[in-house]
Design a protein around this motif. Structure first.
Motif, PDB file in Angstrom:
ATOM      1  N   TYR A  74       0.839  -1.194   0.000  1.00 19.42           N
ATOM      2  CA  TYR A  74       0.000   0.000   0.000  1.00 19.42           C
ATOM      3  C   TYR A  74       0.872   1.241   0.000  1.00 19.42           C
ATOM      4  O   TYR A  74       1.805   1.346   0.796  1.00 19.42           O
ATOM      5  CB  TYR A  74      -0.921   0.014   1.226  1.00 19.42           C
ATOM      6  N   ARG A  76       0.853   5.196   0.676  1.00 17.71           N
ATOM      7  CA  ARG A  76       0.049   6.174   1.409  1.00 17.71           C
ATOM      8  C   ARG A  76       0.702   7.544   1.307  1.00 17.71           C
ATOM      9  O   ARG A  76       1.885   7.704   1.608  1.00 17.71           O
ATOM     10  CB  ARG A  76      -0.046   5.757   2.864  1.00 17.71           C
ATOM     11  N   MET A  85      -4.534   6.621  -0.430  1.00 12.58           N
ATOM     12  CA  MET A  85      -3.833   5.348  -0.429  1.00 12.58           C
ATOM     13  C   MET A  85      -4.152   4.599  -1.720  1.00 12.58           C
ATOM     14  O   MET A  85      -5.280   4.630  -2.191  1.00 12.58           O
ATOM     15  CB  MET A  85      -4.240   4.517   0.788  1.00 12.58           C
ATOM     16  N   THR A  87      -3.298   0.710  -3.808  1.00 11.75           N
ATOM     17  CA  THR A  87      -2.807  -0.662  -3.698  1.00 11.75           C
ATOM     18  C   THR A  87      -1.842  -0.942  -4.846  1.00 11.75           C
ATOM     19  O   THR A  87      -2.129  -0.594  -5.993  1.00 11.75           O
ATOM     20  CB  THR A  87      -3.989  -1.647  -3.752  1.00 11.75           C
TER      21      THR A  87
END
Length: 92
Positions: A74, A76, A85, A87
């Motif tokens: 992830y 952020r 955020m 993925t």
């Protein structure tokens, strides 16, 4: 014509899935302090990609994951009250 950047934004990394490196792109509507951190699936901090003051505009930072194992990570981004955020999928 050049359009002004009005919002904070964290774009999806590219390429995604990636092996072993990817690019994280983001935009800032004003000069500000930015922190971009990568976490593993358990929420452990893996690396800090960026931390510091930047001018308004579109910015890119490289993420080299060659020492990491395959899996979901992830990305952020925080700047003031802004938080986003994304993925990322590392496939080896």
């Amino acid at each position: 014509p050049v359009f002004p950047i009005l919002n904070y934004k964290l774009y999806q990394n590219y390429p995604n899935p990636f092996n072993p490196a990817t690019t994280v792109e983001f935009q800032l509507p004003e000069a500000t302090t930015v922190r971009i951190v990568v976490y593993d699936i358990l929420g452990n901090e893996v690396t800090e990609l960026m931390s510091g003051a930047l001018d308004a505009g579109v910015h890119r930072v490289a993420f080299d994951a060659s020492r990491l194992s395959s899996g979901t990570y992830y990305c952020r981004m925080t700047s003031g009250s802004f938080l986003a955020m994304r993925t990322m999928l590392l496939l080896k």
